[in-house]
Write a protein that holds these residues in place. Structure first.
Motif, mmCIF file in Angstrom:
data_model
loop_
_atom_site.group_PDB
_atom_site.id
_atom_site.type_symbol
_atom_site.label_atom_id
_atom_site.label_comp_id
_atom_site.label_asym_id
_atom_site.label_seq_id
_atom_site.Cartn_x
_atom_site.Cartn_y
_atom_site.Cartn_z
ATOM 1 N N GLU A 50 -19.714 -20.889 69.223
ATOM 2 C CA GLU A 50 -20.924 -20.229 68.794
ATOM 3 C C GLU A 50 -20.776 -19.429 67.722
ATOM 4 O O GLU A 50 -21.901 -19.211 67.086
ATOM 5 N N ARG A 51 -19.616 -19.011 67.317
ATOM 6 C CA ARG A 51 -19.371 -18.164 65.768
ATOM 7 C C ARG A 51 -19.983 -19.025 64.733
ATOM 8 O O ARG A 51 -20.503 -18.434 63.953
ATOM 9 N N THR A 52 -20.040 -20.394 64.827
ATOM 10 C CA THR A 52 -20.462 -21.136 63.942
ATOM 11 C C THR A 52 -21.915 -21.051 63.717
ATOM 12 O O THR A 52 -22.459 -21.219 62.731
ATOM 13 N N VAL A 53 -22.601 -21.084 64.939
ATOM 14 C CA VAL A 53 -24.013 -21.202 64.753
ATOM 15 C C VAL A 53 -24.909 -19.932 64.939
ATOM 16 O O VAL A 53 -25.989 -19.935 64.956
ATOM 17 N N MET A 54 -23.923 -18.826 65.259
ATOM 18 C CA MET A 54 -24.529 -17.530 65.468
ATOM 19 C C MET A 54 -25.579 -16.828 64.551
ATOM 20 O O MET A 54 -26.714 -16.500 64.914
ATOM 21 N N ASN A 55 -25.395 -16.988 63.459
ATOM 22 C CA ASN A 55 -26.314 -16.697 62.238
ATOM 23 C C ASN A 55 -27.158 -17.825 61.830
ATOM 24 O O ASN A 55 -26.698 -18.671 61.107
ATOM 25 N N SER A 56 -28.123 -18.186 62.712
ATOM 26 C CA SER A 56 -28.960 -19.434 62.833
ATOM 27 C C SER A 56 -29.573 -19.265 61.320
ATOM 28 O O SER A 56 -31.002 -19.350 61.321
ATOM 29 N N ASP A 57 -28.808 -19.207 60.409
ATOM 30 C CA ASP A 57 -29.580 -19.350 59.076
ATOM 31 C C ASP A 57 -30.076 -20.583 58.429
ATOM 32 O O ASP A 57 -29.405 -21.784 59.231
ATOM 33 N N GLU A 58 -30.850 -20.829 57.408
ATOM 34 C CA GLU A 58 -31.483 -22.151 57.139
ATOM 35 C C GLU A 58 -30.230 -23.130 56.774
ATOM 36 O O GLU A 58 -30.289 -24.336 56.916
ATOM 37 N N GLU A 59 -29.296 -22.505 56.164
ATOM 38 C CA GLU A 59 -28.180 -23.338 55.779
ATOM 39 C C GLU A 59 -27.370 -24.111 56.835
ATOM 40 O O GLU A 59 -27.049 -25.437 56.808
ATOM 41 N N THR A 60 -27.233 -23.232 57.743
ATOM 42 C CA THR A 60 -26.479 -23.892 59.109
ATOM 43 C C THR A 60 -27.427 -24.920 59.949
ATOM 44 O O THR A 60 -26.747 -26.278 60.172
ATOM 45 N N ILE A 61 -28.712 -24.680 59.787
ATOM 46 C CA ILE A 61 -29.463 -25.591 60.584
ATOM 47 C C ILE A 61 -29.511 -26.862 59.549
ATOM 48 O O ILE A 61 -29.329 -27.945 60.125
ATOM 49 N N ARG A 62 -29.524 -26.838 58.269
ATOM 50 C CA ARG A 62 -29.571 -27.845 57.427
ATOM 51 C C ARG A 62 -28.368 -28.790 57.650
ATOM 52 O O ARG A 62 -28.511 -30.003 57.809
ATOM 53 N N LYS A 63 -27.197 -28.170 57.809
ATOM 54 C CA LYS A 63 -25.933 -28.913 57.902
ATOM 55 C C LYS A 63 -25.702 -29.396 59.236
ATOM 56 O O LYS A 63 -25.568 -30.608 59.150
ATOM 57 N N LEU A 64 -26.399 -29.041 60.374
ATOM 58 C CA LEU A 64 -26.368 -29.455 61.591
ATOM 59 C C LEU A 64 -27.213 -30.886 61.615
ATOM 60 O O LEU A 64 -26.741 -31.831 62.097
ATOM 61 N N VAL A 65 -28.466 -30.682 60.941
ATOM 62 C CA VAL A 65 -29.388 -31.693 61.001
ATOM 63 C C VAL A 65 -28.851 -32.966 60.494
ATOM 64 O O VAL A 65 -28.942 -34.342 60.740
ATOM 65 N N ARG A 66 -28.064 -32.484 59.210
ATOM 66 C CA ARG A 66 -27.446 -33.656 58.376
ATOM 67 C C ARG A 66 -26.482 -34.265 59.033
ATOM 68 O O ARG A 66 -26.223 -35.596 59.068
ATOM 69 N N LEU A 67 -25.696 -33.466 59.830
ATOM 70 C CA LEU A 67 -24.772 -34.269 60.548
ATOM 71 C C LEU A 67 -25.203 -35.181 61.610
ATOM 72 O O LEU A 67 -24.924 -36.236 61.615
ATOM 73 N N LYS A 68 -26.272 -34.689 62.121
ATOM 74 C CA LYS A 68 -26.879 -35.582 63.293
ATOM 75 C C LYS A 68 -27.353 -36.946 62.476
ATOM 76 O O LYS A 68 -27.271 -38.176 62.921
ATOM 77 N N GLN A 69 -28.190 -36.644 61.205
ATOM 78 C CA GLN A 69 -28.447 -37.716 60.559
ATOM 79 C C GLN A 69 -27.548 -38.908 60.339
ATOM 80 O O GLN A 69 -27.786 -39.985 60.274
#
Ligand code: C2E
Ligand code: MG
Ligand code: MG
Ligand code: MG
Length: 286
Positions: free
Chosen positions: A153-172
Motif C-alpha cells: 500500500e505504501r507504493t500506491v498510496m499517493n496515487s499520482d499520475e507517475e505511479t498509475i503510469r508505471k503500473l499500467v506500463r507493467l501490465k502492458q
C-alpha cells in the motif's frame, strides 16, 4: 561511556545504542560485500488455487546468510537497504536470480509456474525503474508473463499520475500485479479502483484469528467480496491450519499461501516438494 559510569539506566541505554550502532555499521559493510558477491538466495513458497487444489505460482522471498551476522531476516535488512538506497542493486540481483530459477524450473518440466517478486516502494519510485527491470528480463531472456509484481500500500498510496503510469506500463509489458499485506497500511481504498491490480493479498494478521474471532472473519469476508466486485482475485497469506483453509474456501477466497502447505524453501527443496505433490496425487501443478 566507560564502565566507571556504572550500570545505571542512562549508561545502559547508551551501551545498548552502541551495540546497535555497531550492528548497523557491520550490516552496512556486509551488505555491500554481499551485493558485490551476489550473496543472496531466494526461497520459494507455493501459491495454491483452493478450488482446484493446484499449485499455480510461487512467491520469491529473499534470504541472506552472512559469516559475521549469521542469518539476517529480510524484516531487518530490507528496511536498512531501503534507507541506504542499497535496495536497488539488491532488487536487481533478486530479479536476476528469479530469472535463473525460472530456467531451473523449466528444465524439470514446470514451465508455467509464475514467480511473484516483492518490489520495494523505493525501487518502484526510481525514475528508471521500468527500464531497469526490462533490461534484466532482456539480458536473462525471460518474459514478463512469467512474473507477478507485489507492491504494498505504501507504493500506491499517493496515487499520482507517475505511479498509475508505471503500473499500467507493467501490465502492458505482461506482468500481473498484486497488492501485498492488504489491510496493514494506509487504508485509502480509492487506489484499488484506480489501479489495474490482478490480486489482493490479505495480510496474515487477518488470517491468524479467523477461526476463533468473528470480527476478523467478517473483515476477511468483506475484503473478499469487495475484491471480487473490483475484479481482483484474492490470496490469503499465512494460512497454517486446515480450519483456516476450509473457512477461506467457504468464503470464496481464490488462493492461499502459508505453512499449511509449505514454508518458503530453497529451489532444490521446492522441486522435491513439487514432485511429491504430483506423485502423491495431492493435486495438480500449473
Ligand atoms: P511478505 O511479502 O508479505 O511475505 C510473507 C511473509 O510471511 C514471509 O516472511 C513468509 O516467510 C511469511 N509466511 C509465509 N507463510 C506463513 C505462515 O503460514 N505463517 C507465518 N507466520 N508466516 C508466513 P519473510 O520471508 O520473513 O519476509 C518478510 C517480508 O520481507 C516480506 O513480506 C516482504 O515484505 C519482505 N521481503 C521478503 N523478500 C523480499 C524481496 O525479495 N524483496 C523485497 N523488496 N522485500 C522482500
Ligand atoms: Mg509478498
Ligand atoms: Mg504479505
Ligand atoms: Mg507481510
Amino acid at each position: 561511556f566507560s564502565k566507571e559510569n556504572g550500570r545505571n539506566g542512562f549508561s545502559f541505554y547508551f551501551e545498548e545504542l552502541n551495540i546497535d550502532n555497531e550492528r548497523v555499521i557491520t550490516l552496512d559493510t556486509e551488505i555491500r560485500k554481499a551485493i558485490e558477491n551476489r550473496d543472496f538466495t531466494l526461497y520459494y513458497q507455493p501459491k495454491v488455487n483452493i478450488e482446484q487444489n493446484k499449485i499455480v505460482g510461487l512467491e520469491a522471498l529473499v534470504r541472506w546468510k552472512n559469516d559475521k551476522l549469521g542469518f539476517v531476516s529480510p524484516g531487518e535488512f530490507i528496511p536498512y537497504a531501503e534507507e541506504s538506497g542499497l535496495i536497488i542493486p539488491i532488487s536487481e540481483i533478486i530479479l536476476e536470480k528469479a530469472c535463473e530459477d525460472l530456467v531451473l524450473l523449466r528444465a524439470v518440466g514446470y514451465s508455467k509456474l509464475t514467480i511473484a517478486i516483492n518490489i520495494s516502494s523505493i525501487h518502484f519510485q526510481q525514475t528508471n525503474f521500468l527500464e531497469s527491470i526490462q533490461k534484466i528480463l532482456e539480458k536473462e531472456n525471460t518474459s514478463a508473463q512469467n512474473f507477478e509484481i507485489e507492491v504494498t500500500e505504501r507504493t500506491v498510496m499517493n496515487s499520482d499520475e507517475e505511479t498509475i503510469r508505471k503500473l499500467v506500463r507493467l501490465k502492458q509489458l505482461g506482468f500481473k500485479l498484486a497488492i501485498d499485506d492488504f489491510g496493514t497500511g494506509y487504508s485509502s481504498l480509492s487506489y484499488l479502483v484506480r489501479f489495474p491490480l490482478d490480486y489482493l493479498k490479505i495480510d496474515s494478521s487477518f488470517i491468524q484469528h479467523i477461526v476463533t474471532l468473528d470480527d476478523k472473519q467478517a473483515v476477511v469476508d468483506a475484503i473478499i467480496q469487495m475484491a471480487h466486485r473490483l475484479n481482483m482475485e484474492v490470496i490469503a497469506e499465512g494460512v497454517e491450519s486446515v480450519q483456516q483453509l476450509n473457512l477461506l474456501r467457504k468464503m470464496g477466497c481464490d488462493y492461499i499461501q502459508g505453512y499449511y502447505y509449505s514454508r518458503p524453501v530453497p529451489m532444490d527443496e521446492l522441486i522435491e516438494f513439487l514432485q511429491l505433490w504430483e506423485y502423491e496425487h495431492q493435486g495438480e501443478i500449473e
